[in-house]
Design a protein around this motif. Structure first.
Motif, PDB file in Angstrom:
ATOM      1  N   VAL A 126       0.855  -1.189   0.000  1.00 34.45           N
ATOM      2  CA  VAL A 126       0.000   0.000   0.000  1.00 34.45           C
ATOM      3  C   VAL A 126       0.896   1.245   0.000  1.00 34.45           C
ATOM      4  O   VAL A 126       1.765   1.392   0.865  1.00 34.45           O
ATOM      5  CB  VAL A 126      -0.932   0.019   1.225  1.00 34.45           C
ATOM      6  N   VAL A 127       0.662   2.136  -0.982  1.00 34.38           N
ATOM      7  CA  VAL A 127       1.542   3.294  -1.186  1.00 34.38           C
ATOM      8  C   VAL A 127       0.724   4.573  -1.263  1.00 34.38           C
ATOM      9  O   VAL A 127      -0.200   4.683  -2.080  1.00 34.38           O
ATOM     10  CB  VAL A 127       2.374   3.135  -2.479  1.00 34.38           C
ATOM     11  N   PHE A 128       1.072   5.542  -0.405  1.00 32.47           N
ATOM     12  CA  PHE A 128       0.542   6.902  -0.535  1.00 32.47           C
ATOM     13  C   PHE A 128       1.413   7.657  -1.532  1.00 32.47           C
ATOM     14  O   PHE A 128       2.638   7.665  -1.408  1.00 32.47           O
ATOM     15  CB  PHE A 128       0.616   7.637   0.803  1.00 32.47           C
ATOM     16  N   THR A 129       0.794   8.319  -2.514  1.00 31.77           N
ATOM     17  CA  THR A 129       1.590   9.045  -3.504  1.00 31.77           C
ATOM     18  C   THR A 129       0.798  10.162  -4.162  1.00 31.77           C
ATOM     19  O   THR A 129      -0.412  10.020  -4.400  1.00 31.77           O
ATOM     20  CB  THR A 129       2.117   8.093  -4.593  1.00 31.77           C
ATOM     21  N   PRO A 130       1.457  11.280  -4.480  1.00 25.90           N
ATOM     22  CA  PRO A 130       0.846  12.303  -5.324  1.00 25.90           C
ATOM     23  C   PRO A 130       1.195  12.107  -6.799  1.00 25.90           C
ATOM     24  O   PRO A 130       0.793  12.912  -7.641  1.00 25.90           O
ATOM     25  CB  PRO A 130       1.465  13.594  -4.789  1.00 25.90           C
ATOM     26  N   HIS A 131       1.989  11.073  -7.098  1.00 21.77           N
ATOM     27  CA  HIS A 131       2.460  10.870  -8.469  1.00 21.77           C
ATOM     28  C   HIS A 131       1.304  10.565  -9.428  1.00 21.77           C
ATOM     29  O   HIS A 131       0.258  10.036  -9.028  1.00 21.77           O
ATOM     30  CB  HIS A 131       3.473   9.720  -8.528  1.00 21.77           C
ATOM     31  N   SER A 132       1.547  10.853 -10.693  1.00 30.27           N
ATOM     32  CA  SER A 132       0.536  10.666 -11.732  1.00 30.27           C
ATOM     33  C   SER A 132       0.263   9.190 -11.980  1.00 30.27           C
ATOM     34  O   SER A 132       1.039   8.309 -11.606  1.00 30.27           O
ATOM     35  CB  SER A 132       1.004  11.312 -13.036  1.00 30.27           C
ATOM     36  N   GLU A 133      -0.854   8.949 -12.659  1.00 31.71           N
ATOM     37  CA  GLU A 133      -1.224   7.571 -12.991  1.00 31.71           C
ATOM     38  C   GLU A 133      -0.179   6.910 -13.880  1.00 31.71           C
ATOM     39  O   GLU A 133       0.078   5.715 -13.759  1.00 31.71           O
ATOM     40  CB  GLU A 133      -2.593   7.576 -13.687  1.00 31.71           C
ATOM     41  N   THR A 134       0.455   7.682 -14.756  1.00 32.53           N
ATOM     42  CA  THR A 134       1.500   7.133 -15.631  1.00 32.53           C
ATOM     43  C   THR A 134       2.680   6.626 -14.810  1.00 32.53           C
ATOM     44  O   THR A 134       3.188   5.514 -15.050  1.00 32.53           O
ATOM     45  CB  THR A 134       1.983   8.197 -16.630  1.00 32.53           C
ATOM     46  N   ILE A 135       3.137   7.412 -13.859  1.00 29.44           N
ATOM     47  CA  ILE A 135       4.255   6.994 -13.004  1.00 29.44           C
ATOM     48  C   ILE A 135       3.859   5.776 -12.183  1.00 29.44           C
ATOM     49  O   ILE A 135       4.630   4.811 -12.061  1.00 29.44           O
ATOM     50  CB  ILE A 135       4.688   8.158 -12.087  1.00 29.44           C
ATOM     51  N   ARG A 136       2.651   5.785 -11.638  1.00 30.90           N
ATOM     52  CA  ARG A 136       2.191   4.652 -10.827  1.00 30.90           C
ATOM     53  C   ARG A 136       2.182   3.371 -11.642  1.00 30.90           C
ATOM     54  O   ARG A 136       2.654   2.320 -11.177  1.00 30.90           O
ATOM     55  CB  ARG A 136       0.790   4.942 -10.262  1.00 30.90           C
ATOM     56  N   ARG A 137       1.677   3.447 -12.850  1.00 29.76           N
ATOM     57  CA  ARG A 137       1.582   2.255 -13.680  1.00 29.76           C
ATOM     58  C   ARG A 137       2.957   1.717 -14.045  1.00 29.76           C
ATOM     59  O   ARG A 137       3.211   0.500 -13.934  1.00 29.76           O
ATOM     60  CB  ARG A 137       0.789   2.558 -14.956  1.00 29.76           C
ATOM     61  N   GLU A 138       3.866   2.590 -14.478  1.00 35.28           N
ATOM     62  CA  GLU A 138       5.187   2.124 -14.904  1.00 35.28           C
ATOM     63  C   GLU A 138       5.969   1.496 -13.752  1.00 35.28           C
ATOM     64  O   GLU A 138       6.587   0.441 -13.916  1.00 35.28           O
ATOM     65  CB  GLU A 138       5.983   3.282 -15.518  1.00 35.28           C
ATOM     66  N   PHE A 139       5.938   2.125 -12.567  1.00 39.69           N
ATOM     67  CA  PHE A 139       6.671   1.560 -11.440  1.00 39.69           C
ATOM     68  C   PHE A 139       5.995   0.308 -10.903  1.00 39.69           C
ATOM     69  O   PHE A 139       6.669  -0.624 -10.442  1.00 39.69           O
ATOM     70  CB  PHE A 139       6.852   2.611 -10.336  1.00 39.69           C
ATOM     71  N   SER A 140       4.687   0.272 -10.946  1.00 40.97           N
ATOM     72  CA  SER A 140       3.970  -0.914 -10.492  1.00 40.97           C
ATOM     73  C   SER A 140       4.330  -2.127 -11.340  1.00 40.97           C
ATOM     74  O   SER A 140       4.671  -3.206 -10.815  1.00 40.97           O
ATOM     75  CB  SER A 140       2.461  -0.655 -10.553  1.00 40.97           C
ATOM     76  N   GLU A 141       4.294  -1.951 -12.651  1.00 43.58           N
ATOM     77  CA  GLU A 141       4.574  -3.074 -13.545  1.00 43.58           C
ATOM     78  C   GLU A 141       6.045  -3.484 -13.478  1.00 43.58           C
ATOM     79  O   GLU A 141       6.368  -4.676 -13.464  1.00 43.58           O
ATOM     80  CB  GLU A 141       4.170  -2.713 -14.970  1.00 43.58           C
ATOM     81  N   ALA A 142       6.945  -2.492 -13.412  1.00 46.11           N
ATOM     82  CA  ALA A 142       8.376  -2.810 -13.385  1.00 46.11           C
ATOM     83  C   ALA A 142       8.761  -3.525 -12.087  1.00 46.11           C
ATOM     84  O   ALA A 142       9.518  -4.500 -12.101  1.00 46.11           O
ATOM     85  CB  ALA A 142       9.197  -1.535 -13.545  1.00 46.11           C
ATOM     86  N   PHE A 143       8.246  -3.039 -10.951  1.00 40.61           N
ATOM     87  CA  PHE A 143       8.593  -3.689  -9.686  1.00 40.61           C
ATOM     88  C   PHE A 143       7.971  -5.081  -9.602  1.00 40.61           C
ATOM     89  O   PHE A 143       8.598  -6.015  -9.074  1.00 40.61           O
ATOM     90  CB  PHE A 143       8.134  -2.847  -8.504  1.00 40.61           C
ATOM     91  N   SER A 144       6.767  -5.241 -10.124  1.00 42.72           N
ATOM     92  CA  SER A 144       6.131  -6.565 -10.120  1.00 42.72           C
ATOM     93  C   SER A 144       6.958  -7.562 -10.914  1.00 42.72           C
ATOM     94  O   SER A 144       7.160  -8.708 -10.481  1.00 42.72           O
ATOM     95  CB  SER A 144       4.711  -6.464 -10.684  1.00 42.72           C
ATOM     96  N   ARG A 145       7.451  -7.137 -12.078  1.00 43.19           N
ATOM     97  CA  ARG A 145       8.314  -8.024 -12.872  1.00 43.19           C
ATOM     98  C   ARG A 145       9.598  -8.344 -12.119  1.00 43.19           C
ATOM     99  O   ARG A 145      10.060  -9.494 -12.096  1.00 43.19           O
ATOM    100  CB  ARG A 145       8.639  -7.369 -14.221  1.00 43.19           C
ATOM    101  N   HIS A 146      10.187  -7.330 -11.514  1.00 40.77           N
ATOM    102  CA  HIS A 146      11.430  -7.513 -10.763  1.00 40.77           C
ATOM    103  C   HIS A 146      11.235  -8.484  -9.604  1.00 40.77           C
ATOM    104  O   HIS A 146      12.056  -9.390  -9.396  1.00 40.77           O
ATOM    105  CB  HIS A 146      11.892  -6.151 -10.237  1.00 40.77           C
ATOM    106  N   TRP A 147      10.162  -8.320  -8.845  1.00 44.21           N
ATOM    107  CA  TRP A 147       9.942  -9.164  -7.669  1.00 44.21           C
ATOM    108  C   TRP A 147       9.615 -10.609  -8.080  1.00 44.21           C
ATOM    109  O   TRP A 147      10.073 -11.567  -7.445  1.00 44.21           O
ATOM    110  CB  TRP A 147       8.814  -8.580  -6.823  1.00 44.21           C
ATOM    111  N   ARG A 148       8.830 -10.754  -9.137  1.00 44.79           N
ATOM    112  CA  ARG A 148       8.491 -12.095  -9.606  1.00 44.79           C
ATOM    113  C   ARG A 148       9.736 -12.832 -10.078  1.00 44.79           C
ATOM    114  O   ARG A 148       9.922 -14.027  -9.789  1.00 44.79           O
ATOM    115  CB  ARG A 148       7.459 -12.015 -10.733  1.00 44.79           C
TER     116      ARG A 148
END
Length: 493
Positions: free
Chosen positions: A40-62
């Motif tokens: 769970v992350v609190f952020t003011p970042h845009s939806e574009t930033i959220r999506r790119e980091f979400s997908e990249a970290f998910s790939r990295h962790w998997r």
């Protein structure tokens, strides 16, 4: 019968028009599958930033752990709204003897926001400092200070993840149509020929916008300290004069403003669309909109760093006290600060470790990342610039809250009165007495050590509100008197 059939056909067409975008829209809010770990992350970042980091970290962790991760982004608005939620959440947690508030990470905002949360004991030491000390070593990729701004916490509870600079976004065709030379300083936004043509943002809604106003005022203070014509004056007097110069500059910029937006992203959009000639915005918004709207023979938006008027500040990340997924939270921070995570910020779409959908246009905090970028991107590195303001926290840091609230009462709550006074003064030929009354900011004197106004800085909301009301009345009366003086000059002409 025909009318009934027509009604149903019309209703069906309307339903299809409403449903079609929802059917075609890419799903960015998928719920996690059973067994998926949730961050769970609190952020003011845009939806574009959220999506790119979400997908990249998910790939990295998997790839590293064979587990799926779902990032549950919570974006209530800007950092001001997040700060209110953190205050309310931790107040309840403290009363109920709970360690946390069910949130793992705070990602994005300004250094003052994170410094404040750290001071309140709400941020945990980051594991990245012990696992990767070379990242933060002297001469390493993430400096502790740059342009006088702290990029990571002395107690190691937060680190900047990317950089930003506030500057001027402007429409070259419309700007030059006013007979103005291209803007290079904040003071260029105070030219009376720009009346009604600027777009500004509310500093009480955004920590980064509030910092921009602080930097405008501090730049004037530093200019006053260094001015040869003031060299014979005591330092205390030069400080006070610079403070006054800064507030008067903010006041005149505000008098030229069409509006104050709650959202700083609206400003470059309005400039690019021709709804404003210029405005204040961060470099990455300027770069993103310029990339989107400019064409080889049609430049609609330019972003300029004001000479000696802006610092390079950090956009931090930290792990919150009582994080339910503390291990995952620490790993996410490490990923964001790693070479792979840093490449997301400024690499072109499709580049190794770059974004997959849309570019983010954010300068990474790691200096070594710029060597991996295309030459035209590397040349934009804030680390290679020389005409930065060197931030001196002892001058204005303690009055940060005062500045953001003072701009609110002096320029936003009283905006109609300010605009009216400015219009009458311009019409009257800029008479000195009317300008002096409009620019009377003696109700907000510079205090020893850069301390803020006691009322505006008060933690008691009633005390702060009472002081804001008092100041609002003072400035309204100043603007009314200035407008009247200007009209008297018009009658004599």
């Amino acid at each position: 019968m025909k009318s009934t059939r027509a009604w149903w056909i019309t209703l069906g067409v309307l339903a299809l028009l409403i449903a079609l975008p929802m059917l075609l829209r890419k799903d960015t809010t998928q719920r996690p599958a059973p067994g998926t770990r949730r961050l769970v992350v609190f952020t003011p970042h845009s939806e574009t930033i959220r999506r790119e980091f979400s997908e990249a970290f998910s790939r990295h962790w998997r790839a590293a752990h064979g587990e799926d991760v779902y990032i549950d982004w919570r974006s209530p608005g800007g950092t001001s709204e997040i700060r209110l939620m953190l205050d309310a959440g931790y107040k309840a947690a403290d009363e109920e003897k709970r360690a946390g508030i069910g949130v793992d990470v705070f990602f994005g905002g300004g250094e003052p926001d994170f410094a404040s949360q750290a001071k309140k004991g709400r941020l945990l030491p980051l594991r990245a400092f012990t696992r990767h000390p070379e990242w933060f070593a002297t001469g390493g990729p993430i400096p502790e200070f740059f342009t006088g701004e702290r990029l990571w916490a002395k107690d190691k509870t937060w680190s900047s993840s990317c950089l930003s600079r506030f500057g001027i976004c402007w429409a070259p065709t419309r700007w030059r149509a006013n007979g103005l030379p291209d803007p290079v300083r904040w003071a260029d936004l105070a030219d009376p020929r720009l009346r009604g043509q600027l777009a500004l943002a509310d500093p009480t809604k955004s920590g980064s916008v509030a910092r921009a106003f602080e930097l405008i005022i501090q730049a004037e203070i530093q200019r006053s300290l260094q001015a040869p014509e003031r060299a014979a004056l005591p330092e205390k007097e030069r400080l006070a004069l610079g403070w006054t110069d800064g507030f008067r500059l903010v006041q005149r910029m505000s008098a030229n403003a069409r509006y104050f937006s709650d959202s700083s992203t609206k400003i470059p959009l309005d400039v690019a669309d021709g709804n404003a000639v210029a405005g204040m915005c961060v470099d990455y918004y300027g770069a993103a909109f310029a990339h989107q709207v400019n064409r080889p023979n049609d430049v609609r938006l330019i972003w300029t760093a004001p000479a000696g008027g802006t610092t390079v500040s950090g956009d931090p990340i930290g792990v919150l006290r009582g994080a339910p997924e503390q291990e995952l939270a620490q790993a996410f921070v490490e990923f964001v600060l790693s070479p792979a995570g840093q490449s997301l910020w400024s690499s072109p779409v499709g580049a190794p470790h770059g974004p997959r959908d849309r570019e983010l246009f954010r300068p990474p905090v790691r200096r070594d990342t710029y060597a991996t970028l295309p030459p035209e991107r590397a040349a934009l590195s804030p680390y290679v610039g020389t005409d930065h303001l060197q931030y001196r926290p002892e001058l204005t840091a303690a009055s940060f809250g005062t500045i953001r609230r003072a701009v609110r009462v002096m320029c936003i709550d009283t905006h109609e009165e300010l605009k009216d006074a400015w219009a009458e003064i311009i019409k009257a030929g800029m008479p000195a007495d009317a300008l002096a009354v409009m620019g009377d900011v003696s109700a907000l004197p510079y205090r020893a050590g850069g301390e803020g106004d006691p009322g505006l800085e008060s933690r008691d909301a009633l005390v702060s509100a009472r002081r804001m009301t008092e100041l609002g009345a003072i400035f309204r009366e100043n603007y009314r008197r200035a407008a009247e003086l200007a009209r008297q000059h018009q009658e004599k002409r």
